[in-house]
Structures are given as structure tokens and as C-alpha cells.
Design a protein around this motif. Structure first.
Motif, mmCIF file in Angstrom:
data_model
loop_
_atom_site.group_PDB
_atom_site.id
_atom_site.type_symbol
_atom_site.label_atom_id
_atom_site.label_comp_id
_atom_site.label_asym_id
_atom_site.label_seq_id
_atom_site.Cartn_x
_atom_site.Cartn_y
_atom_site.Cartn_z
ATOM 1 N N ALA A 418 -7.211 -7.643 1.114
ATOM 2 C CA ALA A 418 -5.882 -7.439 0.526
ATOM 3 C C ALA A 418 -5.968 -7.407 -0.991
ATOM 4 O O ALA A 418 -5.321 -6.594 -1.664
ATOM 5 C CB ALA A 418 -4.932 -8.536 0.985
ATOM 6 N N LEU A 421 -7.538 -4.175 -1.990
ATOM 7 C CA LEU A 421 -6.568 -3.087 -1.841
ATOM 8 C C LEU A 421 -5.600 -3.050 -3.014
ATOM 9 O O LEU A 421 -5.226 -1.972 -3.487
ATOM 10 C CB LEU A 421 -5.795 -3.275 -0.528
ATOM 11 C CG LEU A 421 -4.736 -2.211 -0.218
ATOM 12 C CD1 LEU A 421 -5.395 -0.846 -0.057
ATOM 13 C CD2 LEU A 421 -3.970 -2.592 1.052
ATOM 14 N N GLU A 422 -5.237 -4.202 -3.517
ATOM 15 C CA GLU A 422 -4.326 -4.273 -4.668
ATOM 16 C C GLU A 422 -4.954 -3.596 -5.894
ATOM 17 O O GLU A 422 -4.240 -2.968 -6.691
ATOM 18 C CB GLU A 422 -4.002 -5.732 -4.973
ATOM 19 C CG GLU A 422 -2.967 -5.927 -6.077
ATOM 20 C CD GLU A 422 -1.613 -5.324 -5.719
ATOM 21 O OE1 GLU A 422 -0.873 -4.962 -6.659
ATOM 22 O OE2 GLU A 422 -1.315 -5.186 -4.525
ATOM 23 N N CYS A 424 -6.613 -1.006 -5.873
ATOM 24 C CA CYS A 424 -6.580 0.440 -5.659
ATOM 25 C C CYS A 424 -5.162 1.009 -5.695
ATOM 26 O O CYS A 424 -4.956 2.198 -5.401
ATOM 27 C CB CYS A 424 -7.217 0.788 -4.309
ATOM 28 S SG CYS A 424 -8.940 0.270 -4.137
ATOM 29 N N ARG A 425 -4.174 0.198 -6.071
ATOM 30 C CA ARG A 425 -2.777 0.617 -5.982
ATOM 31 C C ARG A 425 -2.484 1.880 -6.800
ATOM 32 O O ARG A 425 -1.678 2.725 -6.394
ATOM 33 C CB ARG A 425 -1.869 -0.535 -6.426
ATOM 34 C CG ARG A 425 -0.378 -0.231 -6.318
ATOM 35 C CD ARG A 425 0.440 -1.442 -6.690
ATOM 36 N NE ARG A 425 0.300 -2.497 -5.683
ATOM 37 C CZ ARG A 425 0.985 -2.539 -4.535
ATOM 38 N NH1 ARG A 425 1.842 -1.590 -4.243
ATOM 39 N NH2 ARG A 425 0.800 -3.525 -3.691
ATOM 40 N N TYR A 430 -4.769 5.151 -2.234
ATOM 41 C CA TYR A 430 -4.171 3.865 -1.873
ATOM 42 C C TYR A 430 -3.463 3.925 -0.526
ATOM 43 O O TYR A 430 -3.617 3.028 0.319
ATOM 44 C CB TYR A 430 -3.197 3.418 -2.966
ATOM 45 C CG TYR A 430 -2.472 2.127 -2.629
ATOM 46 C CD1 TYR A 430 -3.131 0.904 -2.719
ATOM 47 C CD2 TYR A 430 -1.142 2.147 -2.178
ATOM 48 C CE1 TYR A 430 -2.476 -0.267 -2.396
ATOM 49 C CE2 TYR A 430 -0.489 0.973 -1.858
ATOM 50 C CZ TYR A 430 -1.145 -0.236 -1.969
ATOM 51 O OH TYR A 430 -0.498 -1.397 -1.654
ATOM 52 N N GLN A 431 -2.624 4.943 -0.281
ATOM 53 C CA GLN A 431 -1.845 5.014 0.955
ATOM 54 C C GLN A 431 -2.751 5.034 2.179
ATOM 55 O O GLN A 431 -2.489 4.321 3.160
ATOM 56 C CB GLN A 431 -0.955 6.271 0.927
ATOM 57 C CG GLN A 431 0.122 6.251 -0.140
ATOM 58 C CD GLN A 431 1.126 5.122 0.065
ATOM 59 O OE1 GLN A 431 1.370 4.678 1.202
ATOM 60 N NE2 GLN A 431 1.710 4.616 -1.020
ATOM 61 N N GLN A 434 -4.329 1.607 2.600
ATOM 62 C CA GLN A 434 -3.354 0.603 3.046
ATOM 63 C C GLN A 434 -3.089 0.734 4.541
ATOM 64 O O GLN A 434 -3.004 -0.267 5.265
ATOM 65 C CB GLN A 434 -2.052 0.774 2.260
ATOM 66 C CG GLN A 434 -1.001 -0.288 2.614
ATOM 67 C CD GLN A 434 0.315 -0.050 1.922
ATOM 68 O OE1 GLN A 434 0.718 1.104 1.732
ATOM 69 N NE2 GLN A 434 0.994 -1.124 1.528
ATOM 70 N N GLN A 435 -2.951 1.990 5.004
ATOM 71 C CA GLN A 435 -2.699 2.217 6.432
ATOM 72 C C GLN A 435 -3.838 1.678 7.279
ATOM 73 O O GLN A 435 -3.611 0.998 8.286
ATOM 74 C CB GLN A 435 -2.497 3.707 6.676
ATOM 75 C CG GLN A 435 -2.203 4.046 8.149
ATOM 76 C CD GLN A 435 -1.996 5.528 8.360
ATOM 77 O OE1 GLN A 435 -1.945 6.296 7.406
ATOM 78 N NE2 GLN A 435 -1.875 5.925 9.609
ATOM 79 N N TYR A 437 -5.926 -0.629 6.471
ATOM 80 C CA TYR A 437 -5.948 -2.095 6.357
ATOM 81 C C TYR A 437 -4.926 -2.725 7.297
ATOM 82 O O TYR A 437 -5.221 -3.715 7.994
ATOM 83 C CB TYR A 437 -5.650 -2.508 4.909
ATOM 84 C CG TYR A 437 -5.463 -3.996 4.752
ATOM 85 C CD1 TYR A 437 -6.544 -4.875 4.817
ATOM 86 C CD2 TYR A 437 -4.180 -4.543 4.585
ATOM 87 C CE1 TYR A 437 -6.362 -6.242 4.690
ATOM 88 C CE2 TYR A 437 -3.986 -5.911 4.452
ATOM 89 C CZ TYR A 437 -5.086 -6.755 4.505
ATOM 90 O OH TYR A 437 -4.890 -8.109 4.383
ATOM 91 N N GLU A 438 -3.736 -2.153 7.363
ATOM 92 C CA GLU A 438 -2.693 -2.701 8.243
ATOM 93 C C GLU A 438 -3.108 -2.582 9.700
ATOM 94 O O GLU A 438 -2.828 -3.485 10.513
ATOM 95 C CB GLU A 438 -1.381 -1.965 7.990
ATOM 96 C CG GLU A 438 -0.775 -2.287 6.616
ATOM 97 C CD GLU A 438 0.462 -1.469 6.316
ATOM 98 O OE1 GLU A 438 0.739 -0.517 7.083
ATOM 99 O OE2 GLU A 438 1.134 -1.752 5.298
ATOM 100 N N THR A 441 -5.525 -5.309 10.349
ATOM 101 C CA THR A 441 -4.832 -6.600 10.357
ATOM 102 C C THR A 441 -4.162 -6.841 11.710
ATOM 103 O O THR A 441 -4.275 -7.929 12.303
ATOM 104 C CB THR A 441 -3.788 -6.660 9.237
ATOM 105 O OG1 THR A 441 -4.451 -6.469 7.975
ATOM 106 C CG2 THR A 441 -3.064 -7.999 9.229
#
Length: 491
Positions: A418, A421-422, A424-425, A430-431, A434-435, A437-438, A441
Motif C-alpha cells: 500500500a 502504491l502511494e 506511484c499515485r 497508478y490505476q 491499484q486495481q 492491489y485491491e 487484498t
């Protein structure tokens, strides 16, 4: 031999210099240059032109222009060879401590009205140094004294001599030239038709016989060692060291006096070498100074570049002048440099403003170029950080994908991912990251929280031991019979 060939010789008494010359003959000489190089070796780089200068001093009459470039002269291969009497004079010069005397059998020429027109008193010419002449004599004694010498079997009835043999191709000509402290004799033997000789020792045998005859009743006379000759120790590489042998056995002949491990060293030629090197360095420095000072005198200021380069040209000229080892010879050059510098200074003043403007413009250009380089470096560093952050996040996602249990380690990976990932915002990736990563998770949260353990504790039977031997087959009883039992036979 005497019927089919021509025999020539010349004999010089080193005290009276009387020449007994039967005739002249021009032919190749294979050995004259053996001693030409020795003296010059101590003073400069030996070459054909330098070697031939020695022959010119000794009035060799057959030298031609073509000999200046003929490599064969190192072996005596001259265009028209040399004369036998000239060889006798040349060898006599070695025995006479390097001093050449151009004397003939003519003692005096008198005119009936004009009186004496030639008195035979020609001044000697010092062709070689005394040390070089002795060292050559010492070397040529080996021709007769050493077992490997080409005239080692010569018997001179105790006389001390030095000499050199020589032959041409296919043994068409043979020579022997040599001397004692009494006489110098040169012998050539060859055929009128230039045919091949049956033997190569004709000249040496004639020389031996002739010298024995003219030395009858004369005591053996050793060659005198100059005071400037020392015996120095031989070190690695065949070079001479600095150790001088002091306790020479003066009862021995000069040739036999040299101690083992020592060789001849010329103090005289060492001084000549040093002087020559100093003169050479001075000459080179003068030539360099002349070139640099002349270039500076021709220097003109006609642009900003030439105005700015004036001081460098001045410094180059000054450096060349100061490199002249003789201070007295620096004076005239310093005057020339100073006068030219003073004139250039007047012109330089007119260019000072332009030089200042050019320097300012150059500084601005350099600053702009530096700014551009800084920006490029910053952009490269930013892109490198971008790629590093994306790579880190990809690594976390790969690690999470390999997890089968929702353990503390998995939770720590999720937290670190996490944070990665921050970072890489602000990037376009990033999108997508993030997908993914979720998704990981959600998947991990649905996994078991504990790793299962076996109901039966781990024991030694979990590992198969390789210590079971093969079955052993019992050996047969050698006393047993393959036939019927003996008891049964009795029954």
C-alpha cells in the motif's frame, strides 16, 4: 698461385714509415669496418655516413657516392673495393694510437731550380682516440690468441700481434691485415680470372711468413695500455659497472692481464661521450629556441583568439629560451622575445574591450549550457525514480500472488505494498496497479489464517534411511557330493 694470380702487399714500419709497394689492387674488403665503428660508438649514433668519414680521413681513394647508401659496406662490400696499401695505412693508424700518417716511399722531391717541392713531412691526423685504438688492438689480438680465432694456428715465434682475416663470397679473395709494434702488413690473395681459391688461409700464411722474416732478431714488444683505460666489472646484461680492478698483474702481457669478470673501460671516451651529449643537448636547445622565438616574432594579433593566445605564445618562447643550458647563449633570444612582446602589448590594448565582451558572452553561453545539462540530469533522475517505483510495486504484487494463507507476513506485505502504491499515485500506471492491489487484498482476506500442521509429529520415519543391505545368499557346502548319499549307497 703466383703464376695464376696477383699478389699485393704493403709493409709499414711504424717508426720509419717506409712503404714497400709492389703494385696496387682494388678489391672488396670484408673487415675494415670492424674497427671503424668502435671509436664513433662513444661519441654519436653510428651510421654509414659517419663510418665513411673515417675512411675519408685516411684518404681511401675508391669510395663512391653510392657507398653512402649501400648497407653492404658494413661487411666491406664497397662499389670498387679498397687498395691494399690503403688498408696497410689504415691498420697502421690503429697501431699508432689512432694517428694516421699518409706517407709513401717518396721521402723528398727536389726541383733543379725551385729546390725542395715535397719533403714528406705531412702532419698526422688523429682519426681515432688513443683508447679506441687500443681497444681495437685488444680485440684483434683475439684473432691470433683465442682458440676460436680465425688465425689461432699462426706461429709468430713469440712476437705479439693483432690482425684480422677476411674473405669474399665463394672464397674468391682472401685477406690478412695486421701489425706488431714494429710493422704493419696487409696481404691480399686472389686469381686474375676472379676464380674460386682452393684455400682460405693463403693470405694469413703469407703474412705469417713475411712477418717472421722481417722480425728476426727483434724482441717481442707488447702493446701499451693507455693510462685512460680501466678494467671495470661486468654486470647484468653485459654492461660495465663502476667497480675498477686495482691489483693488476703487470708481469703479464696486456692481453692476458684482464681479470676474469672485467672488461675494458675508456675514461677518455667517456669524457668525449659526455661532452658530445652536452654539445648535442645545447644544439637541440638552440634549435628549439630559434624555432619558438621565430614563431613568436611572427605572431600577430588579428582576432580575439590570437589576442587571448598571445600570453601562451610568449610563455612557450620564454620556456624554450630558458631551456638553453648555456646562460650566455640565452641573452640574444631573451632580447628578441622582449622586443616582440612589447610590440604585441601595444596591439593587445586595442583588443582588451573586445576580449572582455567575448569573455562575458562566453560565460553566458557556458551558464546556459550548464542549465540545460542540469535540466537534462534532473529529468533523467526523475524518470529513473519513476521506473524504480513501478518496479517495486510489481515486485510486491508478484509476492502477494504467491501467498496461500492470510498470515502476519501476508498482512505486512499488504501494508508495504500500500505504501509502495502511494508512491506511484502521480504516474499513469497508478490505476492499473491499484486495481491489481485491491484484487490481491480481497483474495488474501479470504484465505485461511493458519498454516495447517500434521496430526502426527515429525519423527525419524519421515526420512528413509539408505542403510538396508541386500539379502545374502548362503555359500554351498564344498564337502557335499552331487551324487547319492553314501549311506544310501551302503544300503
Amino acid at each position: 698461385l703466383l703464376q695464376t694470380s696477383t699478389l699485393r702487399w704493403s709493409c709499414y714500419d711504424t717508426l720509419f714509415s717506409t712503404c714497400i709497394k709492389f703494385s696496387k689492387f682494388i678489391n672488396f674488403c670484408l673487415f675494415l669496418l670492424d674497427f671503424l665503428f668502435a671509436d664513433y660508438f662513444y661519441t654519436t649514433t653510428t651510421g654509414q655516413e659517419n663510418a665513411l668519414k673515417y675512411l675519408e680521413q685516411m684518404k681511401f681513394s675508391s669510395i663512391r657516392y653510392a657507398d653512402n647508401s649501400a648497407m653492404s659496406i658494413a661487411l666491406g662490400g664497397f662499389t670498387y673495393g679498397v687498395k691494399v696499401d690503403e688498408m696497410a695505412r689504415a691498420y697502421a693508424a690503429i697501431q699508432n694510437h689512432g694517428s694516421y700518417r699518409n706517407q709513401t716511399c717518396l721521402m723528398k722531391i727536389t726541383h733543379e731550380t725551385e729546390g725542395t717541392v715535397y719533403d714528406g713531412k705531412e702532419k698526422p691526423v688523429q682519426v681515432y682516440s688513443e683508447d679506441a685504438a687500443f681497444m681495437l688492438t685488444d680485440a684483434m689480438q683475439g684473432v691470433l690468441e683465442e682458440s676460436y680465432g680465425t688465425a689461432a694456428d699462426m706461429d709468430l715465434n713469440g712476437q705479439i700481434a693483432a690482425g684480422k682475416t677476411g674473405t669474399t663470397n665463394s672464397n674468391r679473395d682472401v685477406w690478412f691485415c695486421g701489425y706488431t709494434n714494429y710493422y704493419t702488413t696487409s696481404v691480399w690473395v686472389g686469381r686474375d680470372d676472379n676464380g674460386v681459391l682452393g684455400r682460405t688461409d693463403y693470405a694469413s700464411r703469407i703474412w705469417e711468413s713475411f712477418m717472421n722474416q722481417i722480425h728476426k732478431g727483434k724482441q717481442a714488444s707488447d702493446f701499451q695500455v693507455p693510462d685512460t683505460i680501466e678494467y671495470r666489472n661486468v654486470i647484468a646484461g653485459g654492461k660495465l659497472g663502476s667497480k675498477t680492478y686495482q691489483n693488476l698483474d703487470m708481469s703479464k702481457r696486456s692481453y692476458e692481464r684482464r681479470p676474469s669478470g672485467y672488461d675494458l673501460y675508456s675514461v677518455q671516451n667517456a669524457k668525449k661521450l659526455k661532452k658530445h651529449q652536452e654539445e648535442k643537448e645545447l644544439q637541440e636547445a638552440l634549435e628549439n629556441a630559434e624555432a619558438k622565438v621565430s614563431a613568436f616574432e611572427a605572431y600577430e594579433i588579428n582576432s580575439v583568439a590570437t589576442a587571448k593566445g598571445m600570453n601562451d605564445a610568449y610563455a612557450s618562447a620564454v620556456e624554450a629560451v630558458e631551456a638553453i643550458p648555456d646562460p650566455e647563449k640565452q641573452s640574444s633570444y631573451k632580447t628578441r622575445v622582449a622586443e616582440k612582446y612589447e610590440k604585441l602589448q601595444e596591439t593587445y590594448k586595442d583588443w582588451e574591450t573586445k576580449i572582455q565582451e567575448a569573455d562575458e558572452e562566453a560565460a553566458k553561453k557556458a551558464a546556459a549550457e550548464q542549465d540545460a545539462r542540469d535540466e537534462a540530469n534532473q529529468a533523467a533522475a526523475t524518470e529513473k525514480l519513476h521506473q524504480q517505483r513501478i518496479s517495486n510495486m510489481e515486485w510486491y504484487l508478484d509476492e502477494l500472488a504467491d501467498r496461500d494463507y492470510n498470515t502476519d507476513t501476508a498482512k505486512r506485505l499488504l501494508q508495504d505494498a500500500a505504501n509502495a502504491l502511494e508512491n506511484c499515485r502521480e504516474y499513469e500506471e497508478y490505476q492499473s496497479l491499484q486495481q491489481r492491489y485491491e484484487e490481491q487484498t480481497a483474495r488474501i482476506q479470504g484465505l485461511p489464517t493458519e498454516v495447517p500442521t500434521p496430526e502426527v509429529p515429525e519423527n525419524r520415519y519421515d526420512t528413509i534411511e539408505d542403510d538396508y543391505p541386500d539379502d545374502e545368499v548362503p555359500e554351498a557346502d564344498s564337502s557335499a557330493s552331487d551324487g547319492p548319499d553314501s549311506t544310501e549307497e551302503q544300503e
